[in-house]
Write a protein that holds these residues in place. Structure first.
Motif, mmCIF file in Angstrom:
data_model
loop_
_atom_site.group_PDB
_atom_site.id
_atom_site.type_symbol
_atom_site.label_atom_id
_atom_site.label_comp_id
_atom_site.label_asym_id
_atom_site.label_seq_id
_atom_site.Cartn_x
_atom_site.Cartn_y
_atom_site.Cartn_z
ATOM 1 N N GLU A 263 41.247 35.568 44.380
ATOM 2 C CA GLU A 263 41.007 36.117 43.047
ATOM 3 C C GLU A 263 40.553 37.577 43.118
ATOM 4 O OE1 GLU A 263 39.770 32.020 40.656
ATOM 5 O OE2 GLU A 263 38.204 33.268 41.573
ATOM 6 N N ALA A 267 42.376 40.838 41.428
ATOM 7 C CA ALA A 267 41.698 41.784 40.548
ATOM 8 C C ALA A 267 41.902 43.221 41.015
ATOM 9 C CB ALA A 267 40.204 41.449 40.479
ATOM 10 N N ASP A 270 45.446 44.196 40.174
ATOM 11 C CA ASP A 270 45.567 44.470 38.735
ATOM 12 C C ASP A 270 45.159 45.902 38.425
ATOM 13 O OD1 ASP A 270 46.497 41.962 37.958
ATOM 14 O OD2 ASP A 270 44.484 41.155 37.639
#
Length: 354
Positions: A263, A267, A270
């Motif tokens: 995760e 992030a 992103d």
């Protein structure tokens, strides 16, 4: 010092060599068989350094290793050559037994013969530094437990069992023959030039390609993550300042679940390389857990901090950001590994001594 590094074209070995050549005056002979995980492109920046020499050879080739020891006259050997991928060890354990156990035995015997021929002063100064893994300890079940240098061995996979065996051989060669050895057991490494089959680079590259991001089981397995350049600094500390026969655990003080690691990468991507269709975490896919999967690893690195003054410089957040950015900046290196073209380096490299 003149130092032979076995497995120097691998992930940790190449980081160690880059650190030594960039930041010290040590002379390095890199002895690597160049199996699939050995990549000389990881050493391009130092390939022409006057203190560096590469030789393609197998640590199990006694005649070749004996000749190199006699010629190079090392003051230390840092043994990193190993098969190291757990999934590969489950599918094909034979290579792990051959390299990690038989290969280490052969290297120890070559080293012992060389060491016995040294004069008293050089014999006392010589070091054999064996680099191992925290996986030899098995796993931890309590949330506060940590691996110490005295934790009993309980390996779970063919990989960790083969590394445990090699650790025992190294200690036996000290106890029986007096060979001056040092051992280190490290937690999960990550950083630049990591082979793309490993978790962090695999997730980065799969994400960029829009492929599923596989997470074993529920993703709650905990690992202590160590930035590879911090590890290289620790290894140099141990080989130059460590006490003979001692073991030093090296950890990053960065315990994370596998799911949190994935995760966190999503992030960062992103932010640094956003998708046009949704967030990267949408690609996360839970897959069947692998056999014998250890639940938690965590290192107590207080001994190396207390005795040698080493502490990691990177947090997980800072190290992971550097890692993701490196992969984004070096996709050509990654693609050559993925398509196998990096293996062309083997042609003509036998015996290179530049």
């Amino acid at each position: 010092m003149r130092i032979i590094i076995t497995g120097g074209a691998g992930f940790i070995g190449s980081a160690l060599i880059r650190h030594m050549l960039n930041d010290t005056q040590h002379q390095i002979l890199n002895l690597d068989k160049l199996t699939y995980a050995g990549n000389l492109e990881s050493l391009t920046s130092v390939a022409e350094h006057p203190h560096y020499r590469f030789v393609q050879a197998d640590i199990g080739d006694r005649a070749r290793v004996d000749a190199l020891l006699a010629e190079f006259q090392p003051e230390a050997i840092m043994h990193l050559a190993a098969e190291s991928h757990v999934d590969r060890s489950i599918d094909g354990p034979a290579a792990f037994i051959e390299t990690n156990i038989v290969g280490t035995y052969s290297l120890l015997e070559s080293t012992r013969a060389y060491w016995l021929g040294l004069d008293a002063e050089r014999k006392a100064a010589f070091r054999f530094h064996h680099i191992s893994t925290d996986e030899v300890y098995g796993d931890l079940h309590g949330v506060d437990d940590l691996f110490t240098e005295n934790t009993p061995y309980a390996p779970s996979s063919p990989y960790s069992a083969s590394k445990a065996a090699s650790d025992h051989l190294v200690r036996a060669w000290h106890r029986t023959y007096g060979l001056p050895v040092l051992l280190t057991n490290c937690s999960n490494n990550y950083g630049p030039y990591h082979f793309p089959e490993k978790l962090i680079p695999l997730v980065i590259l799969n994400a960029l390609d829009g492929k599923p991001l596989p997470v074993y089981g529920d993703g709650q397995q905990v690992r202590d993550w160590l930035y590879v350049e911090d590890h290289a600094r620790a290894l140099l500390k141990v080989v130059t300042e460590g006490q003979v026969s001692e073991t030093y655990n090296i950890g990053g003080h960065n315990e994370q679940t596998n799911l949190h690691v994935v995760e966190s990468i999503c992030a960062l991507l992103d932010e640094l390389a956003p998708r046009h269709t949704g967030a990267y975490k949408d690609l996360i896919t839970f897959v069947q857990d692998r056999p014998g999967h250890d639940l938690r690893y965590a290192i107590d690195a207080s001994k190396i901090q207390r005795d040698l003054g080493w502490v990691p410089q990177e947090t997980f957040a800072s190290g992971l950001r550097k890692t993701v950015q490196w992969y984004l900046n070096n996709l050509d290196w990654c693609r050559r590994v993925q398509d196998g073209s990096y293996q062309g380096q083997r042609l003509g490299t036998q015996g290179v001594t530049a």
